[in-house]
Design a protein around this motif. Structure first.
Motif, PDB file in Angstrom:
ATOM      1  N   HIS A  49       0.847  -1.200   0.000  1.00 33.64           N
ATOM      2  CA  HIS A  49       0.000   0.000   0.000  1.00 33.64           C
ATOM      3  C   HIS A  49       0.878   1.245   0.000  1.00 33.64           C
ATOM      4  N   SER A  50       0.274   2.377  -0.358  1.00 36.51           N
ATOM      5  CA  SER A  50       1.014   3.645  -0.407  1.00 36.51           C
ATOM      6  C   SER A  50       0.683   4.552   0.768  1.00 36.51           C
ATOM      7  N   VAL A  51      -0.144   4.055   1.690  1.00 36.14           N
ATOM      8  CA  VAL A  51      -0.587   4.890   2.811  1.00 36.14           C
ATOM      9  C   VAL A  51       0.590   5.380   3.644  1.00 36.14           C
ATOM     10  N   GLU A  52       1.590   4.508   3.839  1.00 35.93           N
ATOM     11  CA  GLU A  52       2.718   4.909   4.676  1.00 35.93           C
ATOM     12  C   GLU A  52       3.537   6.016   4.021  1.00 35.93           C
ATOM     13  N   LEU A  53       3.619   6.026   2.695  1.00 35.34           N
ATOM     14  CA  LEU A  53       4.354   7.103   2.029  1.00 35.34           C
ATOM     15  C   LEU A  53       3.608   8.425   2.146  1.00 35.34           C
ATOM     16  N   GLU A  54       2.286   8.373   2.083  1.00 41.48           N
ATOM     17  CA  GLU A  54       1.494   9.587   2.311  1.00 41.48           C
ATOM     18  C   GLU A  54       1.741  10.112   3.715  1.00 41.48           C
ATOM     19  N   ALA A  55       1.830   9.189   4.685  1.00 38.87           N
ATOM     20  CA  ALA A  55       2.120   9.591   6.066  1.00 38.87           C
ATOM     21  C   ALA A  55       3.515  10.192   6.172  1.00 38.87           C
ATOM     22  N   ALA A  56       4.479   9.590   5.490  1.00 38.67           N
ATOM     23  CA  ALA A  56       5.851  10.119   5.523  1.00 38.67           C
ATOM     24  C   ALA A  56       5.890  11.545   5.001  1.00 38.67           C
ATOM     25  N   ARG A  57       5.170  11.800   3.922  1.00 43.73           N
ATOM     26  CA  ARG A  57       5.123  13.168   3.382  1.00 43.73           C
ATOM     27  C   ARG A  57       4.510  14.138   4.394  1.00 43.73           C
ATOM     28  N   ARG A  58       3.429  13.713   5.061  1.00 42.47           N
ATOM     29  CA  ARG A  58       2.793  14.578   6.067  1.00 42.47           C
ATOM     30  C   ARG A  58       3.750  14.883   7.214  1.00 42.47           C
ATOM     31  N   VAL A  59       4.411  13.850   7.693  1.00 41.12           N
ATOM     32  CA  VAL A  59       5.315  14.001   8.836  1.00 41.12           C
ATOM     33  C   VAL A  59       6.462  14.942   8.497  1.00 41.12           C
ATOM     34  N   VAL A  60       7.083  14.712   7.351  1.00 41.15           N
ATOM     35  CA  VAL A  60       8.226  15.537   6.941  1.00 41.15           C
ATOM     36  C   VAL A  60       7.817  16.999   6.777  1.00 41.15           C
ATOM     37  N   ALA A  61       6.647  17.216   6.176  1.00 39.73           N
ATOM     38  CA  ALA A  61       6.176  18.592   5.992  1.00 39.73           C
ATOM     39  C   ALA A  61       5.876  19.247   7.330  1.00 39.73           C
ATOM     40  N   ALA A  62       5.234  18.513   8.238  1.00 44.15           N
ATOM     41  CA  ALA A  62       4.863  19.077   9.536  1.00 44.15           C
ATOM     42  C   ALA A  62       6.079  19.439  10.372  1.00 44.15           C
ATOM     43  N   MET A  63       7.182  18.698  10.186  1.00 41.36           N
ATOM     44  CA  MET A  63       8.390  18.953  10.963  1.00 41.36           C
ATOM     45  C   MET A  63       9.331  19.931  10.279  1.00 41.36           C
ATOM     46  N   GLY A  64       8.909  20.459   9.144  1.00 39.61           N
ATOM     47  CA  GLY A  64       9.701  21.489   8.491  1.00 39.61           C
ATOM     48  C   GLY A  64      10.978  20.994   7.858  1.00 39.61           C
ATOM     49  N   VAL A  65      10.999  19.732   7.450  1.00 32.48           N
ATOM     50  CA  VAL A  65      12.180  19.181   6.774  1.00 32.48           C
ATOM     51  C   VAL A  65      12.156  19.641   5.324  1.00 32.48           C
ATOM     52  N   GLU A  66      13.228  20.268   4.889  1.00 31.64           N
ATOM     53  CA  GLU A  66      13.255  20.850   3.544  1.00 31.64           C
ATOM     54  C   GLU A  66      13.563  19.833   2.458  1.00 31.64           C
ATOM     55  N   ARG A  67      14.289  18.794   2.801  1.00 31.13           N
ATOM     56  CA  ARG A  67      14.722  17.857   1.765  1.00 31.13           C
ATOM     57  C   ARG A  67      14.231  16.454   2.089  1.00 31.13           C
ATOM     58  N   HIS A  68      13.368  15.923   1.225  1.00 30.23           N
ATOM     59  CA  HIS A  68      12.798  14.597   1.395  1.00 30.23           C
ATOM     60  C   HIS A  68      12.889  13.857   0.071  1.00 30.23           C
ATOM     61  N   VAL A  69      13.639  12.779   0.052  1.00 28.27           N
ATOM     62  CA  VAL A  69      13.784  11.951  -1.140  1.00 28.27           C
ATOM     63  C   VAL A  69      12.991  10.657  -0.954  1.00 28.27           C
ATOM     64  N   ILE A  70      12.189  10.299  -1.959  1.00 28.36           N
ATOM     65  CA  ILE A  70      11.516   9.005  -1.979  1.00 28.36           C
ATOM     66  C   ILE A  70      12.165   8.195  -3.089  1.00 28.36           C
ATOM     67  N   ALA A  71      12.914   7.176  -2.691  1.00 29.85           N
ATOM     68  CA  ALA A  71      13.645   6.357  -3.655  1.00 29.85           C
ATOM     69  C   ALA A  71      12.788   5.187  -4.117  1.00 29.85           C
ATOM     70  N   ASP A  72      12.897   4.857  -5.384  1.00 33.33           N
ATOM     71  CA  ASP A  72      12.128   3.747  -5.970  1.00 33.33           C
ATOM     72  C   ASP A  72      12.989   2.504  -6.120  1.00 33.33           C
ATOM     73  N   ILE A  73      12.568   1.442  -5.441  1.00 30.08           N
ATOM     74  CA  ILE A  73      13.169   0.118  -5.620  1.00 30.08           C
ATOM     75  C   ILE A  73      12.020  -0.879  -5.560  1.00 30.08           C
ATOM     76  N   ASP A  74      12.100  -1.966  -6.299  1.00 28.43           N
ATOM     77  CA  ASP A  74      10.960  -2.879  -6.362  1.00 28.43           C
ATOM     78  C   ASP A  74      11.328  -4.240  -5.787  1.00 28.43           C
ATOM     79  N   LEU A  75      11.076  -4.403  -4.488  1.00 25.88           N
ATOM     80  CA  LEU A  75      11.366  -5.677  -3.839  1.00 25.88           C
ATOM     81  C   LEU A  75      10.321  -6.740  -4.161  1.00 25.88           C
ATOM     82  N   ARG A  76       9.282  -6.363  -4.894  1.00 28.48           N
ATOM     83  CA  ARG A  76       8.324  -7.366  -5.372  1.00 28.48           C
ATOM     84  C   ARG A  76       8.992  -8.317  -6.362  1.00 28.48           C
ATOM     85  N   ALA A  77      10.091  -7.902  -6.941  1.00 33.84           N
ATOM     86  CA  ALA A  77      10.823  -8.776  -7.864  1.00 33.84           C
ATOM     87  C   ALA A  77      11.284 -10.049  -7.172  1.00 33.84           C
ATOM     88  N   PHE A  78      11.459  -9.970  -5.848  1.00 32.43           N
ATOM     89  CA  PHE A  78      11.891 -11.128  -5.072  1.00 32.43           C
ATOM     90  C   PHE A  78      10.748 -11.722  -4.260  1.00 32.43           C
TER      91      PHE A  78
END
Length: 242
Positions: A49-78
């Protein structure tokens, strides 16, 4: 503060792994409280699910973090995990029913993959400090949440990088929650002003984003808030769990 240099001027950079959950959000607050300039790192790794990434964006924004990278890797391959494969997420009636073994929600080598990305980013930033929200008390039995693992990865970080070999940096893996149970983590976060209503911990949320209240992660979270003497502010499928 720990994040400041000896002159007390500019804060040092740190890479903080942020999943959007209770633990990583608390660690993010700790890193900021210690004076580090946070570079937040999250992953779209093929989780169910993507719910946790939405939460990560909310948390980072609320804490005033200027730089947030979301890296793409696909562990479904394994696959091999209920979080990355067509395997049912186990549900229980209470935290007392959780087994001592390694559950099917364990994602093979996930923290090693995540910390490797964090290390690569830290080296490009000239940063020496990495933060991760693992703990060895109230957790689901994952082998990559133990102090021996963190110590081993720190050794690896200093052996396998240009910065470590040339002595430009001495990497430190910070795991400030390692010896805390969930109740202590909740209390620490509340002391730092964490808004836990922004977070998400459930392994198997509804399509609307409600937490199931019965997976390992939900039960440990609910146990932590209960033992901390406060109410979990997020919404669950059943009112009795909220």
């Amino acid at each position: 503060m720990a994040g400041q240099d000896k002159t007390g001027e500019a804060p040092r950079d740190a890479v903080v792994l942020v999943s959007g959950g209770l633990d990583s959000t608390t660690v993010l607050a700790i890193a900021k409280a210690e004076g580090y300039r946070v570079n937040a790192l999250s992953f779209r790794y093929g989780q169910r699910h993507s719910v946790e990434l939405e939460a990560a964006r909310r948390v980072v924004a609320a804490m005033g973090v200027e730089r947030h990278v979301i890296a793409d890797i696909d562990l479904r391959a394994f696959g091999g995990s209920a979080l990355t494969d067509a395997i049912e997420v186990p549900k229980h009636g209470s935290a007392a029913e959780l087994s001592d073994g390694i559950p099917v929600t364990y994602v093979p080598a996930r923290n090693t993959v995540f910390l490797s990305f964090a290390l690569a980013w830290a080296e490009t930033l000239g940063a020496s400090d990495l933060f991760i929200g693992v703990n060895a008390l109230d957790y689901s039995g994952y082998p990559d949440c133990r102090p021996e693992y963190i110590a081993a990865f720190e050794t690896l970080a200093n052996l396998a990088t240009k910065a470590g070999v040339e002595g430009a940096s001495r990497f430190k893996i910070h795991a400030p929650l390692m010896t805390l149970d969930k109740a202590a983590i909740v209390r620490r976060g509340l002391e730092l002003g964490v808004d836990y209503s922004l977070t998400h911990s459930c392994y198997d949320p509804t399509p609307e984003g409600l937490s199931c209240g019965a997976c390992d992660s939900c039960l440990l979270r609910l146990k932590g808030f209960s033992e901390a003497g406060t109410t979990d502010p997020i919404h669950y499928v059943t009112a009795s769990n909220s």
